[in-house]
Design an enzyme around this catalytic site. Structure first.
Site, PDB file in Angstrom:
ATOM      1  N   HIS A 116     -11.103   9.864   6.841  1.00 25.90           N
ATOM      2  CA  HIS A 116     -10.805   8.639   7.159  1.00 25.90           C
ATOM      3  C   HIS A 116     -10.203   8.200   8.573  1.00 25.90           C
ATOM      4  CE1 HIS A 116      -9.985   4.545   5.882  1.00 25.90           C
ATOM      5  NE2 HIS A 116      -8.694   4.597   6.314  1.00 25.90           N
TER       6      HIS A 116
ATOM      7  N   HIS B  51      -8.502   9.762   3.438  1.00 25.30           N
ATOM      8  CA  HIS B  51      -8.019   8.648   2.468  1.00 25.30           C
ATOM      9  C   HIS B  51      -8.472   9.147   0.987  1.00 25.30           C
ATOM     10  CE1 HIS B  51      -8.021   4.770   0.428  1.00 25.30           C
ATOM     11  NE2 HIS B  51      -7.864   4.017   1.532  1.00 25.30           N
TER      12      HIS B  51
ATOM     13  N   ARG C  59      -1.114   8.954   9.205  1.00 27.57           N
ATOM     14  CA  ARG C  59      -1.032   7.553   9.553  1.00 27.57           C
ATOM     15  C   ARG C  59      -0.799   6.727   8.238  1.00 27.57           C
ATOM     16  NH1 ARG C  59      -4.046   2.950   8.699  1.00 27.57           N
ATOM     17  NH2 ARG C  59      -5.970   4.386   8.499  1.00 27.57           N
TER      18      ARG C  59
ATOM     19  N   ARG D  28      -0.353   8.472   1.890  1.00 27.27           N
ATOM     20  CA  ARG D  28      -1.738   8.997   1.234  1.00 27.27           C
ATOM     21  C   ARG D  28      -2.195  10.477   1.400  1.00 27.27           C
ATOM     22  NH1 ARG D  28      -5.366   5.167   5.453  1.00 27.27           N
ATOM     23  NH2 ARG D  28      -4.809   3.805   4.016  1.00 27.27           N
TER      24      ARG D  28
ATOM     25  N   GLU E 161       0.779  -1.028   0.011  1.00 27.55           N
ATOM     26  CA  GLU E 161      -0.070  -0.046   0.113  1.00 27.55           C
ATOM     27  C   GLU E 161       0.811   1.200  -0.036  1.00 27.55           C
ATOM     28  OE1 GLU E 161      -4.088  -1.816   2.120  1.00 27.55           O
ATOM     29  OE2 GLU E 161      -2.686  -0.655   3.334  1.00 27.55           O
TER      30      GLU E 161
HETATM   31  C1  SIN Z   1      -7.275   0.902   2.719  1.00 23.62           C
HETATM   32  O1  SIN Z   1      -7.584  -0.268   2.696  1.00 23.62           O
HETATM   33  O2  SIN Z   1      -7.166   1.677   1.953  1.00 23.62           O
HETATM   34  C2  SIN Z   1      -7.273   1.253   4.227  1.00 23.62           C
HETATM   35  C3  SIN Z   1      -6.451   0.835   5.117  1.00 23.62           C
HETATM   36  C4  SIN Z   1      -6.144   1.833   5.955  1.00 23.62           C
HETATM   37  O3  SIN Z   1      -6.931   2.874   6.302  1.00 23.62           O
HETATM   38  O4  SIN Z   1      -4.928   1.591   6.705  1.00 23.62           O
END
Ligand code: SIN
Length: 412
Positions: free
Chosen positions: A342, A234, A377, A281, A113
């Site tokens: 988020h 997010h 985060r 993010r 990610e």
């Molecule tokens: C996501 O699946 O993008 C959210 C994961 C997260 O908030 O750490």
């Protein structure tokens, strides 16, 4: 008449249940949830749990990725604790019965990610939080010491009027029950695991229960609060008038999703960060916001079409099916997405064992400000934090109160 327990836990997500499962070995535990037992941010977490498990990964890399994402405002010692204790907590969760995607050889299938320099996200399809919650609730149901109180809204903390050592000890909470009655719940220890406050914002990935009650109660009681200005957005929630809370997991970009302008189809993230779609993010969310403002568009597009229907249906079954419900077939057309509130990176200040500045009161998970996240985060560090600090807090919560008082955290 008041109800009394050794441990009162407000919130039934990953942090609250981690605490309850461990605390039940030492006394009676009440878990209070505002709606159903499982309703909260955990059950909607799609991506996964970050943990250093791969041979080519290291604790140092995960620590650095976390601090880079947090703009250097993290507390390094807390980041190190979390990262180092993560793999053991994750394995304990798997041993409890949580099923994660595995490779043919039985190893965890790790995804990637934004902001992670390595593949280190353990996941359960695209519904990781749901599986974590299922496994933990099942484990709780095996323990007679744990009693659940669903439809129970905590209203305010109860404190000593005259406090020894100058600080009022928290004794429990007043709770509004489903039948309209307010009851007193007393606990030797009171734990806030109430999650975040996404519903403060118009667009959020959070469910309706995420209204910031825990941090508000702690603030009214005089607990130290920090970093509330760092609310994480997010980058990708589904843009559709009837689906404003549906998250499109960061794992889609981890597996190759491309962000494109709605008007021209241009990939724009390379103009903002060398990691393009896999930048932290906050960078991606700000870039999307800037492009929407610059072009006047109401959303941008997340393009997964090059990955093929068979793969998308297998890897992201829930996201694929939900997008279809809203008329978007991600195998043949891009997904319209917008940033949405988020995660609350700040919260109730705690030390490395979940102790707040008020004796008798603990905070764990999203409602807490341990120092792990800094200004922002890192993806999939939230379930991880809940697992680690839910577990750690129990050892401290068993201490007699004068010893506890000597170690209450100072302002960050
Ligand atoms: C996501 O699946 O993008 C959210 C994961 C997260 O908030 O750490």
């Amino acid at each position: 008449m008041a109800r009394s327990f050794d441990f009162l836990v407000m919130g039934g997500g990953v942090a609250g249940l981690s605490f309850a499962l461990e605390a039940a070995r030492h006394g009676t535990v009440a878990v209070l949830t505002k709606r159903s037992r499982s309703e909260g941010n955990t059950v909607y977490a799609q991506g996964g749990i970050a943990a250093v498990l791969a041979d080519d990964d290291s604790f140092e890399r995960h620590v650095e990725d976390t601090i880079v994402a947090g703009a250097g405002l993290n507390k390094r010692s807390i980041v190190e604790i979390t990262v180092k204790e993560g793999p053991a907590r994750l394995k304990a969760l798997a041993a409890m019965g949580a099923e994660f995607n595995r490779k043919a050889n039985g190893d965890f299938d790790l995804t990637r990610e934004g902001g992670h320099s390595k593949r280190r996200i353990v996941h359960s399809g695209d519904v990781t939080g749901k599986e974590v919650e299922r496994a933990m609730l099942a484990a709780c149901d095996e323990l007679p010491n744990i009693t659940f109180f669903p439809d129970a809204t905590a209203i305010d903390l109860i404190r000593d009027r005259e406090a020894p050592h100058g600080k009022a000890r928290v004794q429990g909470v007043y709770v509004l029950l489903d039948d309209g009655v307010i009851e007193t719940f007393l606990g030797k220890v009171t734990v806030l695991a109430t999650g975040g406050a996404g519903k403060v914002y118009l667009y959020t990935s959070n469910p309706d229960v995420a209204t910031g009650d825990g941090v508000a109660m702690a603030y009214r009681a005089g607990a130290r609060i920090a970093n509330m200005e760092f609310y994480q957005f997010h980058p990708t929630c589904l843009f559709h008038p009837d689906a404003k809370s549906f998250l499109i997991s960061e794992a889609l970009r981890g597996e190759g999703g491309k962000l494109r302008l709605k008007s021209t189809g241009e990939r724009f993230m390379k103009r903002y960060h060398e990691l393009a779609e896999l930048a932290p993010r906050d960078v991606v969310a700000r870039a999307i916001d800037a492009e929407m403002k610059r072009t006047g568009a109401d959303c941008v597009h997340l393009d997964m079409t090059h990955l093929g229907k068979a793969y998308l249906v297998e890897r992201f079954p829930t996201i694929y099916a939900t997008c279809r419900e809203f008329g978007v077939d991600m195998a043949v057309q891009p997904i319209p997405v917008v940033p949405a509130a988020h995660y609350m990176c700040g919260g109730i200040v705690t030390d490395e064992h979940g102790r707040t500045s008020l004796p008798g009161l603990y905070a764990i998970g999203e409602v807490s400000c341990t120092g792990l996240h800094g200004a922002n985060r890192l993806a999939s560090n939230s379930l991880l934090e809940g697992l680690v600090f839910g577990h750690r807090a129990v050892a401290a919560a068993r201490e007699p109160w004068p010893a506890l008082h000597a170690r209450l955290p100072e302002d960050r």
